[in-house]
Motif scaffolding. Structure first.
Motif, PDB file in Angstrom:
ATOM      1  N   MET A 132      12.646   2.072  -0.652  1.00  0.00           N
ATOM      2  CA  MET A 132      12.397   1.437  -1.949  1.00  0.00           C
ATOM      3  C   MET A 132      11.379   2.243  -2.763  1.00  0.00           C
ATOM      4  O   MET A 132      11.558   2.481  -3.952  1.00  0.00           O
ATOM      5  CB  MET A 132      11.894  -0.007  -1.771  1.00  0.00           C
ATOM      6  N   GLY A 133      10.306   2.683  -2.118  1.00  0.00           N
ATOM      7  CA  GLY A 133       9.291   3.497  -2.805  1.00  0.00           C
ATOM      8  C   GLY A 133       9.913   4.782  -3.336  1.00  0.00           C
ATOM      9  O   GLY A 133       9.698   5.165  -4.488  1.00  0.00           O
ATOM     10  N   SER A 134      10.724   5.431  -2.501  1.00  0.00           N
ATOM     11  CA  SER A 134      11.343   6.698  -2.893  1.00  0.00           C
ATOM     12  C   SER A 134      12.377   6.484  -4.006  1.00  0.00           C
ATOM     13  O   SER A 134      12.412   7.231  -4.984  1.00  0.00           O
ATOM     14  CB  SER A 134      12.048   7.342  -1.700  1.00  0.00           C
ATOM     15  N   PHE A 135      13.195   5.446  -3.847  1.00  0.00           N
ATOM     16  CA  PHE A 135      14.264   5.188  -4.823  1.00  0.00           C
ATOM     17  C   PHE A 135      13.682   4.951  -6.221  1.00  0.00           C
ATOM     18  O   PHE A 135      14.077   5.602  -7.192  1.00  0.00           O
ATOM     19  CB  PHE A 135      15.093   3.976  -4.369  1.00  0.00           C
ATOM     20  N   TYR A 136      12.724   4.033  -6.307  1.00  0.00           N
ATOM     21  CA  TYR A 136      12.167   3.712  -7.636  1.00  0.00           C
ATOM     22  C   TYR A 136      11.320   4.863  -8.173  1.00  0.00           C
ATOM     23  O   TYR A 136      11.300   5.121  -9.375  1.00  0.00           O
ATOM     24  CB  TYR A 136      11.381   2.402  -7.594  1.00  0.00           C
ATOM     25  N   GLY A 137      10.613   5.561  -7.293  1.00  0.00           N
ATOM     26  CA  GLY A 137       9.814   6.702  -7.748  1.00  0.00           C
ATOM     27  C   GLY A 137      10.694   7.825  -8.265  1.00  0.00           C
ATOM     28  O   GLY A 137      10.430   8.415  -9.300  1.00  0.00           O
ATOM     29  N   ARG A 183       0.817  -1.223   0.000  1.00  0.00           N
ATOM     30  CA  ARG A 183       0.000   0.000   0.000  1.00  0.00           C
ATOM     31  C   ARG A 183       0.857   1.283   0.000  1.00  0.00           C
ATOM     32  O   ARG A 183       0.736   2.116  -0.887  1.00  0.00           O
ATOM     33  CB  ARG A 183      -0.919  -0.012   1.236  1.00  0.00           C
ATOM     34  N   VAL A 184       1.744   1.386   0.982  1.00  0.00           N
ATOM     35  CA  VAL A 184       2.517   2.631   1.144  1.00  0.00           C
ATOM     36  C   VAL A 184       3.666   2.717   0.117  1.00  0.00           C
ATOM     37  O   VAL A 184       3.877   3.762  -0.498  1.00  0.00           O
ATOM     38  CB  VAL A 184       3.085   2.732   2.579  1.00  0.00           C
ATOM     39  N   GLY A 185       4.376   1.595  -0.071  1.00  0.00           N
ATOM     40  CA  GLY A 185       5.486   1.593  -1.033  1.00  0.00           C
ATOM     41  C   GLY A 185       5.002   1.968  -2.427  1.00  0.00           C
ATOM     42  O   GLY A 185       5.615   2.783  -3.120  1.00  0.00           O
ATOM     43  N   ALA A 186       3.864   1.385  -2.828  1.00  0.00           N
ATOM     44  CA  ALA A 186       3.313   1.693  -4.158  1.00  0.00           C
ATOM     45  C   ALA A 186       2.903   3.152  -4.244  1.00  0.00           C
ATOM     46  O   ALA A 186       3.141   3.826  -5.253  1.00  0.00           O
ATOM     47  CB  ALA A 186       2.113   0.790  -4.429  1.00  0.00           C
ATOM     48  N   SER A 187       2.291   3.633  -3.168  1.00  0.00           N
ATOM     49  CA  SER A 187       1.814   5.018  -3.179  1.00  0.00           C
ATOM     50  C   SER A 187       2.979   6.003  -3.271  1.00  0.00           C
ATOM     51  O   SER A 187       2.928   6.975  -4.035  1.00  0.00           O
ATOM     52  CB  SER A 187       0.968   5.240  -1.911  1.00  0.00           C
ATOM     53  N   GLN A 244       8.226  -2.277  -9.234  1.00  0.00           N
ATOM     54  CA  GLN A 244       9.566  -2.570  -8.703  1.00  0.00           C
ATOM     55  C   GLN A 244       9.653  -2.224  -7.218  1.00  0.00           C
ATOM     56  O   GLN A 244      10.275  -2.951  -6.440  1.00  0.00           O
ATOM     57  CB  GLN A 244      10.624  -1.774  -9.477  1.00  0.00           C
ATOM     58  N   ALA A 245       9.018  -1.120  -6.829  1.00  0.00           N
ATOM     59  CA  ALA A 245       9.060  -0.711  -5.421  1.00  0.00           C
ATOM     60  C   ALA A 245       8.388  -1.758  -4.539  1.00  0.00           C
ATOM     61  O   ALA A 245       8.915  -2.141  -3.488  1.00  0.00           O
ATOM     62  CB  ALA A 245       8.376   0.640  -5.255  1.00  0.00           C
ATOM     63  N   VAL A 246       7.225  -2.246  -4.970  1.00  0.00           N
ATOM     64  CA  VAL A 246       6.477  -3.210  -4.157  1.00  0.00           C
ATOM     65  C   VAL A 246       7.228  -4.544  -4.083  1.00  0.00           C
ATOM     66  O   VAL A 246       7.417  -5.116  -2.998  1.00  0.00           O
ATOM     67  CB  VAL A 246       5.049  -3.418  -4.735  1.00  0.00           C
TER      68      VAL A 246
END
Lengths: 237, 253
Positions: free
Chosen positions: A191-196, A87-91, A212-214
Motif C-alpha cells: 500500500m505504501g509503495s502503490f500510493y507513493g 509509521r512504515v506505510g506513511a514513510s 491514503q497509504a495509511v
C-alpha cells in the motif's frame, strides 16, 4: 500490474540485497521502540480487562493464559501491524511520493534501473520479513506487561502467572499470529509503495498519498484479520 | 534520433502535434519554446519516459515507437538525461548518485568505480564533493552533479532539460561552457531544452522551436536571428504582444 511486475522481479532480488537489508533495518530497528511501548500497555490492559471479565467465573490464576492467547493470536500481530501501518506505510509512501514528484524515479528509469525492482521489491520484502520478527518482540513484551500488572494489582506471583502461560501455550497460536503478521507486512509495504509510486501534484500529492497509504493499510489489516482468522482457525486448524 | 509526425495528447490537448525532428551524430540541437510548449514532453519521449500517441521515433538507430521496457533499457545504455532540478537521489551521497548507474549497468569493474566517480566529478569541476549530500549543494552544483551522473554512463546522446533555469548569469555561463566542452570531448549528440536565448546561441549547432505543439523553426544560430516568423521573432526578442492583465488597484496612503 505493480504486483505482477514485483513478482516477476523476485528472481532478481539477490541483485538488490543491499537495498533489502537497508529497508529491513529501517522497518525493524526503526519501529521497535514504538512497538514495544504499545505492547507493554496492550499486555497491561489485557490483564486488567481479563481480571474484570473473568472475576467470579474463572480463577484469576488463569489471567496469564488469557493474556498469552489474546496477544499471540490477535493483539500482537494486529496492533503491531496498525502501528507499522502508520509509521512504515506513511514513510514508504512519503519517500516514494517525493521521489516521484522530484523526478528521481524518472532518473532511475533513464539509467535503465527498473524502479519497481529497485524501490518497491526491497520495501515489500522488508515489511513482509520484519513484521513477524517485530511481532515476536511485541508478543514477549505484552505478556511481560501483563505480568507486571497482575503482580502489582492482583499480587500474583511470577510462578503462578507464567505457569498459566506455559500450560496453555500452543505452537499453532504463535504460528497463526506470525502468518497474519507476514501478510499484514506485505499489505503495508504494497500500500505504501502503490500510493507513493502513483503520486502526482507536488507536496499536496505527497500528503494525499501518505494518508491514503495509511488508511488503506489499516483497513486492509482489519479486513484480512477477519479473513485469516476464518482460514486459520476454521479451515487450517 | 529521428522523430516523424510525433503526437502526444493529454486529454483533448495535443502537446505535441506532428513533430518532425532529426538529431545527427555529434550535433547539439537546442529546442526552444515558451513554457508549456511541449519541449520537456518531447525530451521525455526521446528517453522513453512517455510514449507517443502517433508518429514514429528512432533513437540510436532503433525504432522505439512501440518498444517495451526491455528494448528501451537497451537504448538507455546509450542515452542519458540531465533533469531540470537535478533529480539527485537525496538518500545517497553525491558519489553514490554517480556510482549507482555505473554499478547497475556494469560498465566499469567494481574496484574502478570510485576512481570513475572522482573523474566525472573533476570533469564538472566538483572534485572532492563525493561524500556530500545533495541537500548541502547549491542549485548550480546540483545541476553539475546531474551532468556528472549522466556522463559517467558515457552516452552517445545527452538530453538536457532546462540546464540553466533558476541559475544566476555567472553559474549559467559555467553550465553553458561545460555543455560545449563535453560536446567537444565526448563527441556525443545532445538535445538542449531551454528558453534562455543566450544559452541557446552559445551551446547550439542548430536551433529549433516548438510552439503550440508544432515545430515552427529549424535552422542555424544565424538564421534564428534573421527569422521573420512573428512567433520566433517575439521569442528571440523576448517580447510579448499579450495583455498583462487588469491594472493593479491603487495603493492606499
Amino acid at each position: 500490474m505493480l504486483l505482477g511486475q514485483m513478482l516477476a522481479g523476485l528472481p532478481t532480488c539477490g541483485r538488490y540485497a543491499g537495498e533489502i537489508v537497508k529497508q529491513m533495518s529501517a522497518v525493524g530497528v526503526g519501529s521497535l521502540p514504538l512497538v514495544i511501548l504499545v505492547a507493554i500497555f496492550t499486555g497491561a490492559v489485557t490483564a486488567v480487562q481479563s481480571a474484570y471479565q473473568l472475576e467470579g467465573m474463572v480463577p484469576l490464576r488463569y489471567i496469564g493464559a488469557v493474556v498469552q492467547k489474546s496477544v499471540l493470536i490477535e493483539l500482537g500481530p494486529v496492533l503491531t501491524a496498525l502501528v507499522c501501518g502508520g509509521r512504515v506505510g506513511a514513510s514508504i509512501a512519503a519517500e516514494l511520493g517525493t521521489m516521484r514528484v522530484t523526478e528521481q524515479i524518472d532518473a532511475l528509469e533513464t539509467m535503465a534501473i527498473p524502479p519497481v525492482r529497485y524501490l518497491i521489491l526491497p520495501r515489500v520484502l522488508a515489511t513482509t520479513i520484519m513484521l513477524p520478527v517485530i511481532t515476536v518482540f511485541a508478543d514477549f513484551v505484552a505478556v511481560a506487561g501483563g505480568f507486571v500488572v497482575t503482580s502489582m494489582v492482583f499480587d500474583q506471583s511470577w510462578h503462578t502467572y507464567f505457569e498459566a502461560v506455559r500450560n496453555t501455550f500452543e505452537a499453532k497460536d504463535l504460528f497463526s499470529g506470525l502468518t497474519k503478521a507476514a501478510v499484514f507486512g506485505a499489505v503495508i509495504g504494497l500500500m505504501g509503495s502503490f500510493y507513493g509510486f502513483r503520486t502526482e501534484g507536488g507536496a499536496e500529492g505527497v500528503g494525499k498519498a501518505t494518508t491514503q497509504a495509511v488508511v488503506s493499510s489499516c483497513v486492509l489489516v482489519l479486513v484480512l484479520d477477519y479473513v485469516l482468522a476464518n482460514l486459520l482457525f476454521r479451515v487450517a486448524f | 534520433m529521428r522523430a516523424r509526425g510525433l503526437v502526444k495528447r493529454f486529454g483533448t490537448r495535443a502537446v505535441l502535434d506532428g513533430v518532425d525532428l532529426d538529431v545527427h551524430a555529434g550535433e547539439t540541437v537546442v529546442l526552444l519554446g515558451r513554457s508549456g510548449s511541449g519541449k520537456s514532453v518531447f525530451l521525455k519521449h526521446a528517453i522513453g519516459l512517455l510514449r507517443a500517441d502517433a508518429g514514429t521515433l528512432e533513437v540510436m538507430g532503433a525504432d522505439v515507437t512501440r518498444a517495451d521496457s526491455t528494448a528501451w533499457d537497451r537504448v538507455r545504455h546509450d542515452v542519458a538525461m540531465v533533469f531540470q532540478g537535478g533529480a539527485l537521489f537525496d538518500s545517497m551521497t553525491v558519489g553514490e548518485n554517480i556510482a549507482l548507474g555505473l554499478r547497475h549497468q556494469r560498465r566499469v569493474a567494481p574496484q574502478e568505480i570510485d576512481a570513475e566517480v572522482e573523474r566525472c566529478l573533476a570533469v564538472v569541476g566538483l572534485a572532492d564533493t563525493a561524500p556530500l549530500r545533495p541537500s548541502s549543494l547549491s542549485g548550480g552544483m546540483r545541476k553539475r552533479v546531474g551532468i556528472a551522473r549522466a556522463i559517467a554512463l558515457r552516452p552517445r546522446l545527452l538530453l538536457y532539460d532546462e540546464p540553466t533555469s533558476g541559475l544566476d548569469p555567472v553559474t549559467s555561463d559555467v553550465i553553458n561552457r561545460l555543455i560545449r566542452r563535453l560536446q567537444r570531448e565526448l563527441g556525443a549528440s545532445a538535445i538542449v531544452v531551454t528558453h534562455d536565448m543566450a544559452s541557446a546561441r552559445f551551446v547550439g549547432d542548430r536551433i529549433t522551436m516548438l510552439h503550440e505543439g508544432k515545430l515552427v523553426f529549424d535552422g542555424t544560430v544565424d538564421e534564428v536571428d534573421r527569422a521573420t516568423d512573428p512567433v520566433v521573432r517575439r521569442f528571440v526578442e523576448g517580447r510579448s504582444d499579450e495583455p498583462v492583465g487588469e491594472a493593479a488597484p491603487a495603493g492606499g496612503s
